[in-house]
Design a protein around this motif. Structure first.
Motif, PDB file in Angstrom:
ATOM      1  N   TYR A  25       8.747  -5.415   6.980  1.00  0.00           N
ATOM      2  CA  TYR A  25       9.232  -4.425   7.943  1.00  0.00           C
ATOM      3  C   TYR A  25       8.442  -4.484   9.246  1.00  0.00           C
ATOM      4  O   TYR A  25       8.991  -4.269  10.329  1.00  0.00           O
ATOM      5  CB  TYR A  25       9.174  -3.014   7.349  1.00  0.00           C
ATOM      6  CG  TYR A  25      10.306  -2.716   6.395  1.00  0.00           C
ATOM      7  CD1 TYR A  25      11.618  -2.671   6.857  1.00  0.00           C
ATOM      8  CD2 TYR A  25      10.077  -2.467   5.052  1.00  0.00           C
ATOM      9  CE1 TYR A  25      12.674  -2.394   5.998  1.00  0.00           C
ATOM     10  CE2 TYR A  25      11.122  -2.194   4.177  1.00  0.00           C
ATOM     11  CZ  TYR A  25      12.415  -2.154   4.659  1.00  0.00           C
ATOM     12  OH  TYR A  25      13.455  -1.873   3.804  1.00  0.00           O
ATOM     13  N   GLN A  47       9.094   2.528   8.374  1.00  0.00           N
ATOM     14  CA  GLN A  47       9.376   2.010   7.027  1.00  0.00           C
ATOM     15  C   GLN A  47       8.198   1.189   6.505  1.00  0.00           C
ATOM     16  O   GLN A  47       7.833   1.279   5.335  1.00  0.00           O
ATOM     17  CB  GLN A  47      10.661   1.172   7.063  1.00  0.00           C
ATOM     18  CG  GLN A  47      11.198   0.793   5.700  1.00  0.00           C
ATOM     19  CD  GLN A  47      11.553   1.984   4.837  1.00  0.00           C
ATOM     20  OE1 GLN A  47      12.052   2.986   5.329  1.00  0.00           O
ATOM     21  NE2 GLN A  47      11.282   1.885   3.550  1.00  0.00           N
ATOM     22  N   GLU A  51       6.042   1.844   3.012  1.00  0.00           N
ATOM     23  CA  GLU A  51       5.829   0.846   1.951  1.00  0.00           C
ATOM     24  C   GLU A  51       4.358   0.780   1.541  1.00  0.00           C
ATOM     25  O   GLU A  51       4.042   0.565   0.370  1.00  0.00           O
ATOM     26  CB  GLU A  51       6.339  -0.527   2.389  1.00  0.00           C
ATOM     27  CG  GLU A  51       7.833  -0.590   2.671  1.00  0.00           C
ATOM     28  CD  GLU A  51       8.726  -0.320   1.456  1.00  0.00           C
ATOM     29  OE1 GLU A  51       8.215  -0.271   0.331  1.00  0.00           O
ATOM     30  OE2 GLU A  51       9.945  -0.161   1.653  1.00  0.00           O
ATOM     31  N   HIS A  54       3.882   3.400  -0.909  1.00  0.00           N
ATOM     32  CA  HIS A  54       4.387   3.013  -2.237  1.00  0.00           C
ATOM     33  C   HIS A  54       3.330   2.184  -2.974  1.00  0.00           C
ATOM     34  O   HIS A  54       3.071   2.404  -4.157  1.00  0.00           O
ATOM     35  CB  HIS A  54       5.673   2.174  -2.124  1.00  0.00           C
ATOM     36  CG  HIS A  54       6.808   2.903  -1.470  1.00  0.00           C
ATOM     37  ND1 HIS A  54       7.974   2.275  -1.107  1.00  0.00           N
ATOM     38  CD2 HIS A  54       6.950   4.207  -1.114  1.00  0.00           C
ATOM     39  CE1 HIS A  54       8.797   3.167  -0.546  1.00  0.00           C
ATOM     40  NE2 HIS A  54       8.199   4.340  -0.543  1.00  0.00           N
ATOM     41  N   GLU A  95      15.872  -4.598  -0.251  1.00  0.00           N
ATOM     42  CA  GLU A  95      15.740  -3.375  -1.049  1.00  0.00           C
ATOM     43  C   GLU A  95      16.453  -3.508  -2.400  1.00  0.00           C
ATOM     44  O   GLU A  95      15.991  -2.940  -3.395  1.00  0.00           O
ATOM     45  CB  GLU A  95      16.230  -2.152  -0.272  1.00  0.00           C
ATOM     46  CG  GLU A  95      15.306  -1.733   0.884  1.00  0.00           C
ATOM     47  CD  GLU A  95      13.893  -1.359   0.452  1.00  0.00           C
ATOM     48  OE1 GLU A  95      13.655  -1.098  -0.744  1.00  0.00           O
ATOM     49  OE2 GLU A  95      13.001  -1.354   1.327  1.00  0.00           O
ATOM     50  N   GLN A 128      14.343   4.248  -4.570  1.00  0.00           N
ATOM     51  CA  GLN A 128      15.164   3.058  -4.303  1.00  0.00           C
ATOM     52  C   GLN A 128      16.631   3.417  -4.025  1.00  0.00           C
ATOM     53  O   GLN A 128      17.289   2.745  -3.238  1.00  0.00           O
ATOM     54  CB  GLN A 128      15.050   2.036  -5.432  1.00  0.00           C
ATOM     55  CG  GLN A 128      13.754   1.233  -5.413  1.00  0.00           C
ATOM     56  CD  GLN A 128      13.408   0.641  -4.055  1.00  0.00           C
ATOM     57  OE1 GLN A 128      12.385   0.954  -3.481  1.00  0.00           O
ATOM     58  NE2 GLN A 128      14.286  -0.207  -3.513  1.00  0.00           N
ATOM     59  N   GLU A 131      16.507   4.308  -0.454  1.00  0.00           N
ATOM     60  CA  GLU A 131      16.268   3.127   0.394  1.00  0.00           C
ATOM     61  C   GLU A 131      17.551   2.312   0.569  1.00  0.00           C
ATOM     62  O   GLU A 131      17.874   1.880   1.673  1.00  0.00           O
ATOM     63  CB  GLU A 131      15.198   2.226  -0.247  1.00  0.00           C
ATOM     64  CG  GLU A 131      13.847   2.889  -0.399  1.00  0.00           C
ATOM     65  CD  GLU A 131      12.914   2.628   0.755  1.00  0.00           C
ATOM     66  OE1 GLU A 131      13.198   3.141   1.854  1.00  0.00           O
ATOM     67  OE2 GLU A 131      11.915   1.916   0.549  1.00  0.00           O
TER      68      GLU A 131
END
Ligand SMILES: [Fe+2]
Ligand SMILES: [Fe+2]
Length: 164
Positions: A25, A47, A51, A54, A95, A128, A131
């Protein structure tokens, strides 16, 4: 309950994938800046930051479970992504791959009867869905824009409002 070696390896792999997502990204953001699409550049930059979040959620889970985090190399993302539509189609494909990977991880947690990992991974399963929804929405919007430069600029401005 102790984290199994198999699940620990799978979680470490996913940490690497989340870092790669962040890197991807960020590369897209740089590319979009160069294409004079600052709104989409901001969208992908935010984004990229998400991540990292995450990756850290999984990192913390492994650490909290008394597991071992082994960070792997992050591969180089592409430098070019074509048109804005082509770029967001790549976002969607990416994704979808991540979703498949999260589902595999969840299946591994089920097999291991690892309930704490299942609970942690449920967040990712839900994430997800969001996303993929967001990526396909932008893809559809870009299809509607077509060749219109004015519409592209308006959409870019709209996407740049992310995080405001
Ligand atoms: Fe992610
Ligand atoms: Fe993602």
């Amino acid at each position: 309950m102790k984290l199994s070696k198999t699940l620990q390896t799978a979680l470490n792999d996913q940490i690497q994938k989340e870092y790669y997502s962040s890197y991807l990204y960020l590369a897209m953001s740089a590319y979009l800046e160069a294409q004079n699409l600052p709104g989409m550049a901001k969208w992908t930059r935010i984004q990229s930051q998400e991540e990292l979040g995450h990756a850290m959620k999984l990192f913390d889970h492994v650490v909290d479970r008394g597991g071992w985090v082994a960070l792997a190399a992050i591969q180089q993302p592409p430098h070019e992504y074509g048109t804005a539509l082509e770029l967001f189609q790549q976002v969607l494909t990416h994704e979808e791959h991540v979703t498949a990977s999260i589902h595999q991880l969840y299946a591994a947690a089920l097999t291991a009867q690892d309930y704490p990992a299942q609970v942690k991974l449920q967040w990712f399963v839900t994430e997800q869905v969001e996303e993929e929804k967001n990526a396909s929405m932008v893809v559809e919007q870009l299809k509607a824009v077509g060749e219109s430069k004015t519409s592209l600029m308006l959409l870019d401005r709209h996407l740049g409002k992310r995080g405001e």
